[in-house]
Scaffold this active site. Structure first.
Site, short mmCIF file in Angstrom:
data_model
loop_
_atom_site.label_atom_id
_atom_site.label_comp_id
_atom_site.label_asym_id
_atom_site.label_seq_id
_atom_site.Cartn_x
_atom_site.Cartn_y
_atom_site.Cartn_z
N LYS A 1 20.78 -42.33 -53.07
CA LYS A 1 20.40 -43.60 -52.41
C LYS A 1 19.56 -44.45 -53.36
O LYS A 1 19.73 -45.67 -53.45
CB LYS A 1 19.63 -43.31 -51.12
CG LYS A 1 20.48 -42.58 -50.08
CD LYS A 1 19.65 -41.99 -48.94
CE LYS A 1 20.47 -40.92 -48.20
NZ LYS A 1 19.65 -40.08 -47.31
N HIS B 1 24.18 -24.86 -47.69
CA HIS B 1 23.27 -25.89 -48.19
C HIS B 1 22.03 -25.33 -48.87
O HIS B 1 21.10 -26.09 -49.14
CB HIS B 1 22.78 -26.80 -47.05
CG HIS B 1 23.84 -27.61 -46.40
ND1 HIS B 1 24.13 -28.90 -46.77
CD2 HIS B 1 24.71 -27.31 -45.40
CE1 HIS B 1 25.11 -29.36 -46.02
NE2 HIS B 1 25.48 -28.41 -45.18
N THR C 1 20.25 -35.90 -51.70
CA THR C 1 21.05 -37.08 -51.37
C THR C 1 20.18 -38.33 -51.53
O THR C 1 20.71 -39.42 -51.78
CB THR C 1 21.59 -37.01 -49.93
OG1 THR C 1 20.54 -36.53 -49.08
CG2 THR C 1 22.77 -36.06 -49.83
N LYS D 1 10.88 -37.36 -49.37
CA LYS D 1 11.70 -36.21 -49.01
C LYS D 1 10.79 -35.24 -48.26
O LYS D 1 9.58 -35.45 -48.22
CB LYS D 1 12.29 -35.53 -50.25
CG LYS D 1 11.27 -35.25 -51.36
CD LYS D 1 11.89 -34.58 -52.58
CE LYS D 1 12.64 -35.53 -53.48
NZ LYS D 1 14.05 -35.25 -53.61
N ARG D 2 11.37 -34.19 -47.66
CA ARG D 2 10.51 -33.20 -47.03
C ARG D 2 9.51 -32.65 -48.05
O ARG D 2 9.81 -32.56 -49.25
CB ARG D 2 11.36 -32.05 -46.46
CG ARG D 2 12.13 -32.44 -45.22
CD ARG D 2 11.24 -32.86 -44.09
NE ARG D 2 10.55 -31.72 -43.52
CZ ARG D 2 10.82 -31.19 -42.33
NH1 ARG D 2 11.75 -31.71 -41.55
NH2 ARG D 2 10.15 -30.14 -41.89
N LYS E 1 10.20 -28.65 -54.14
CA LYS E 1 10.46 -30.06 -54.48
C LYS E 1 9.34 -30.64 -55.37
O LYS E 1 9.48 -31.71 -55.92
CB LYS E 1 10.63 -30.88 -53.21
CG LYS E 1 11.86 -30.48 -52.38
CD LYS E 1 11.97 -31.30 -51.11
CE LYS E 1 13.06 -30.83 -50.16
NZ LYS E 1 14.43 -31.25 -50.55
O1 NBY Z 1 20.81 -30.17 -47.46
C1 NBY Z 1 19.47 -29.77 -47.69
C2 NBY Z 1 19.32 -29.35 -49.14
O2 NBY Z 1 17.99 -28.91 -49.36
C3 NBY Z 1 19.62 -30.56 -50.02
O3 NBY Z 1 19.57 -30.19 -51.36
C4 NBY Z 1 21.01 -31.08 -49.68
O4 NBY Z 1 21.25 -32.29 -50.34
C5 NBY Z 1 21.15 -31.34 -48.20
C6 NBY Z 1 22.55 -31.75 -47.80
O5 NBY Z 1 23.48 -30.87 -48.33
N1 NBY Z 1 19.12 -28.76 -46.75
C7 NBY Z 1 18.51 -29.08 -45.61
O6 NBY Z 1 18.22 -30.24 -45.36
N2 NBY Z 1 18.28 -28.08 -44.72
C8 NBY Z 1 17.77 -28.27 -43.50
O7 NBY Z 1 17.43 -29.36 -43.10
C9 NBY Z 1 17.61 -27.10 -42.60
C10 NBY Z 1 17.28 -27.35 -41.28
C11 NBY Z 1 17.11 -26.29 -40.40
C12 NBY Z 1 17.28 -25.00 -40.87
C13 NBY Z 1 17.61 -24.74 -42.17
C14 NBY Z 1 17.79 -25.81 -43.05
N3 NBY Z 1 17.07 -23.94 -39.98
O8 NBY Z 1 17.47 -22.82 -40.29
O9 NBY Z 1 16.56 -24.15 -38.89
#
Ligand code: NBY
Length: 835
Positions: A676, A373, A672, A564-565, A570
């Protein structure tokens, strides 16, 4: 299974006097549950008591489906997908279950007749916020689609006692507050205290040769924690399938540290008990990995091990031969958070179940598939060897063994070359030694995928390039999707009604049918209805904004939304630069004729991410000035809505005119939220990044506001040596905007407050805001103009919705089923009932 009760006992039928959906039965059930489960009579019951009573009433009506689904899978031994994810950002259950069950209306009536308000009860639910953002929400959309498509599947994850923090804004700054979502109970989960798995940590290993001459390893752990299962039903839309999301809670084992206990160290023993239960206390609030946190690795291992043990237990009930485990189960790894599963399955098969290494590796390698991701190289998870050695000594040995065998193969590909070996190795030996989790996932998986076409291409060309060279056949793209049940039907009943009046309701399960709306984009009357629905949604959001922030916004203004975050890549601050640009134009010429806009922001910043928190402060600070400046006269409003979450997302997407998808090209894997918004008829202003590329392809370039550098242009600029000050010096408007921030205009004269942000932009500008600024401003100008032509705007809005079929998560899941999982639907029949 042999029954404990005699033949002829009463049957719990599919629908009987208890679980029917007639008005009287529903009313009676709610009152019964209020009395017998909440122990309240109506005159003293709180709103939460009624929420609980109603939720149990709804849960009772899906239990037959849930039990029948589990029974059917067990009996048929169906091939099953297990979706392993450290995060499931489910959002509230009640409304969704009402829709999927198809009893929303009946329940609303029953609730009304009891003198209650369904909206108030729905709002009572504390959403399970067991995720950070896109990755966790994607997992939740996929569970919905797997159930709706009748795919045998389980979700496996962690039952965090505290989910993502609640965000408050004080003096314009983010303040984090603990999310106590379980405080008033959770009617949607069923604890399964008898389903518990021992999970070992620490200690050391020893080896011996058994009587048959086999080399065996024993792992003498330092301590054991138990994973206890909590199950939540995931009901599909208008089908009998109700799959299970199984989340694990950590419990200390009974006789924990007996020795300490017996020597009188009672408090020491209890302290250790608390320590092991900490594993599932709290979700890490970072959406990028925090390197080296022991508790985080413990969480990952804890849920991976519990889940795999559970699957083996289920498998062995019907089949003694674990060498065919991969025929029954496939596991999708949601990023690398569960990647330790590769080593754990090897350990379970080799050490505990005595398969030989090659057989075990064959099973393992055919079990896992891995979704990546992120492209940010700094976001790839890696763990220091020393931490691994300390926490998971046996897994480190297994990883070394996997790596050695893997590198032997690689050497055949690259005779005499050490560079590819060093890059492919699961162990990073370039400095302090680390275990690279993405490499472990790639080596141990039969399929590897990115989450949008551009992202997959970039993966193949950059972060996973060496693996792509080695195993091209493992790679494929699976563009993300979102569930139209939650993100249109539940959130936007007005639009749902309007669409279904025209084309029936088949689109809800087959989103391509929205294409039938296309001709209506030219229909004046339909456009007017479409516009009215949007307006109603904007009025509702405006009321919410006023209630939450006191800010009054005009529903006739253009609602320009970025939720979004909060992240530099971003680029919420690029959006702010546009706001200040408009503000300055108004200050220069207060009579300027501009399209009135309401800028709405929402999103959480990782608690330790200083710059992101400063970005929030900048948004609120600009809002404080702009919203009050008499020259602006209400034509611009800036709102930061605190505590963005799924519940709030459901209010916001339906009310948007413009969706901000403005990341630096090449950095947003997919996105995503972009889907939406578009599904709900918002137009997008965006870069050619992630799934924006495909959204634009689908809706047509003429219905999408494109700006900014492309990925190759960003790369070329970086290679040539990007100098942001060139852009600033040559653009007086841009320079004035930055200078206005620096002057303290938005910070009560404080010229230091935003310096860290500003000097970042002047000096390195890692995310190319300065390079994209003018293109963004020009594009926003086009948006403002387009909005003035209401008929045209409405047509574009209708076409956006009409052409979003591809972005249903049903399509994504069908792609996974066909290309990766090789699983087929299993139709669940409800038999008469259970004894
Ligand atoms: O995943 C997101 C991407 O930034 C976004 O572009 C994509 O649409 C979505 C679904 O595929 N990534 C994401 O949300 N990542 C995290 O939330 C995340 C959470 C925890 C950790 C790493 C990434 N971690 O290592 O703890």
């Amino acid at each position: 299974m042999t029954s404990l009760i005699p033949e002829g006992c009463p049957i719990v039928a599919v629908e009987d006097d208890r679980t029917g959906t007639s008005l009287e039965t529903l009313k009676r059930a709610i009152m019964d549950n209020l009395f017998y489960l909440q122990a309240r009579f109506p005159s003293v019951a709180s709103r939460n008591d009624f929420y609980m009573a109603l939720s149990y009433t709804v849960r009772d009506r899906l239990l037959q489906r849930w039990i029948s689904t589990a029974e059917t899978y067990l009996q048929q031994g169906s091939r099953t997908v297990c979706y392993f994810s450290a995060e499931f950002l489910l959002g509230p259950h009640l409304g969704n279950n009402l829709i999927n069950l198809g009893i929303r209306q009946e329940v609303e009536e029953a609730v009304n007749e009891l003198g209650l308000d369904i909206e108030e009860l729905l709002n009572q639910e504390e959403e399970p916020g067991l995720g950070n953002g896109g990755l966790g929400r994607l997992a939740a959309c996929y569970l919905d689609s797997m159930a709706t498509l009748e795919i045998p599947s389980f979700g496996y994850g962690i039952r965090y006692e505290f989910g993502i923090f609640d965000q408050e804004i004080r003096d314009g700054w983010q303040v984090e507050v603990t999310d106590r979502w379980l405080r008033y109970g959770n009617p949607w989960e069923i604890p399964r205290p008898e389903v518990r798995m021992p999970v070992k940590f620490g200690g050391h290993t020893r080896s011996y040769t058994d009587s048959d001459g086999h080399y065996r390893v024993i792992w003498d752990a330092h301590h054991v924690v138990e994973g206890v299962a909590y199950d939540t039903p995931i009901l599909g839309y208008r089908v009998n399938t109700a799959n299970t999301l199984r989340l694990w809670r950590a419990e200390a084992v009974e006789s924990f540290d007996f020795q300490a206990f017996n020597t009188g160290n009672y408090y020491g023993a209890v302290r250790d008990k608390i320590t092991s239960e900490n594993i599932t206390k709290v979700l890490y609030p970072n959406d990028e990995p925090l390197q080296g946190k022991e508790l985080r690795l413990s969480q990952q291992y804890f849920f991976s091990s519990s889940s795999l043990q559970d699957m083996i237990r289920i498998y062995l009930q019907h089949n003694p031969d674990l060498s065919k485990f991969h025929q029954k189960f496939t596991v999708q790894l949601n990023d690398t958070h569960p990647a330790i599963s590769v080593a754990e399955l090897m350990r379970l098969l080799v050490d505990d179940h005595h398969l030989d290494w090659n057989t075990a590796w064959n099973v393992t390698q055919h079990t896992f598939a891995y979704t990546n991701h992120t492209l940010l190289p700094e976001a790839l998870e890696k763990w220091p060897i020393a931490l691994f050695q300390y926490l998971l000594p046996r897994h480190l040995e297994i990883i070394f063994e996997i790596n050695q065998r893997f590198l032997d193969q690689v050497r055949l590909h690259y005779p005499g070359q050490s560079d590819p070996l060093a890059r492919l190795s699961i162990i990073d030996e370039s400095g302090e030694r680390y275990v690279r989790m993405a490499n472990l996932a790639c080596v141990g998986s039969y399929a590897i995928n990115g989450v949008a076409a551009l992202h997959t291409e970039l993966l193949k060309a950059t972060v996973l390039h060496d693996f792509y060279q080695l195993y091209p056949e493992r790679f494929s793209n699976k563009t993300n999707g979102v569930t139209p049940r939650r993100w249109v039907v539940l959130s936007n009943p007005g639009l749902t009604g309007l669409i279904s009046e025209q084309i029936g309701d088949g689109w809800i399960k087959d989103l391509d049918q929205l294409g039938q709306l296309e001709p209506l984009a030219n229909d004046h009357h339909f456009r007017a209805c479409w516009g009215k629905t949007k307006h109603d949604n904007k009025v509702a959001l405006a009321e919410h904004i006023q209630a939450k922030t006191g800010i009054i916004v005009d529903p006739n203004s253009l609602f320009d939304i970025q939720v979004k975050r909060i992240h530099e890549y971003k680029r919420q601050h690029l959006n702010v630069l546009h706001i200040i640009t408009l503000y300055q134009q108004i200050k220069d010429n207060p009579h300027l004729d501009i399209t009135p806009r309401t800028f709405i922001f929402g999103g959480k910043a990782a608690p330790g991410y200083f710059t992101a928190k400063l970005m929030i402060k900048l948004i609120t600070a600009v809002g404080d000035v702009v919203n009050r400046d008499p020259d602006v006269a209400g034509r611009l409003k800036v709102v930061f809505l605190p505590d963005y979450n799924v519940t709030f997302g459901q209010r916001v997407y339906p009310a948007a005119d413009l969706s901000e998808q403005i990341s630096t090209a090449g950095l947003e894997a997919s996105g995503t939220g972009n889907m939406k918004f578009s599904m709900n008829g918002a137009l997008t202003i965006g870069t050619l990044d992630g799934a924006n590329v495909e959204i634009r392809e689908e809706v047509g370039a003429e219905n999408f506001f494109l700006f900014g550098l492309t990925t190759p242009e960003v790369q070329a600029l970086g290679a040539k040596g990007y100098q942001p000050w060139d852009y600033i010096q040559s653009n007086p408007q841009l320079k004035r905007v930055l200078d206005l921030i620096a002057s303290g205009h938005f910070s009560h004269g404080d010229t230091n407050l935003f310096q860290p942000l500003l000097s970042g932009l002047w000096n390195q500008d890692k995310y190319y805001l300065m390079a994209d600024y003018q293109s963004y401003i020009d594009c926003q100008q086009q948006v403002s103009q387009a909005y003035q032509n209401r008929e045209q705007w409405l047509a574009m809005s209708i076409l956006n919705t009409a052409r979003m079929g591809k972005f249903s998560s049903d399509r994504s899941i069908q792609d996974y089923c066909r290309d990766i999982w090789h699983v087929s639907p299993v139709i669940i029949k409800l038999n008469g009932g259970y004894q």
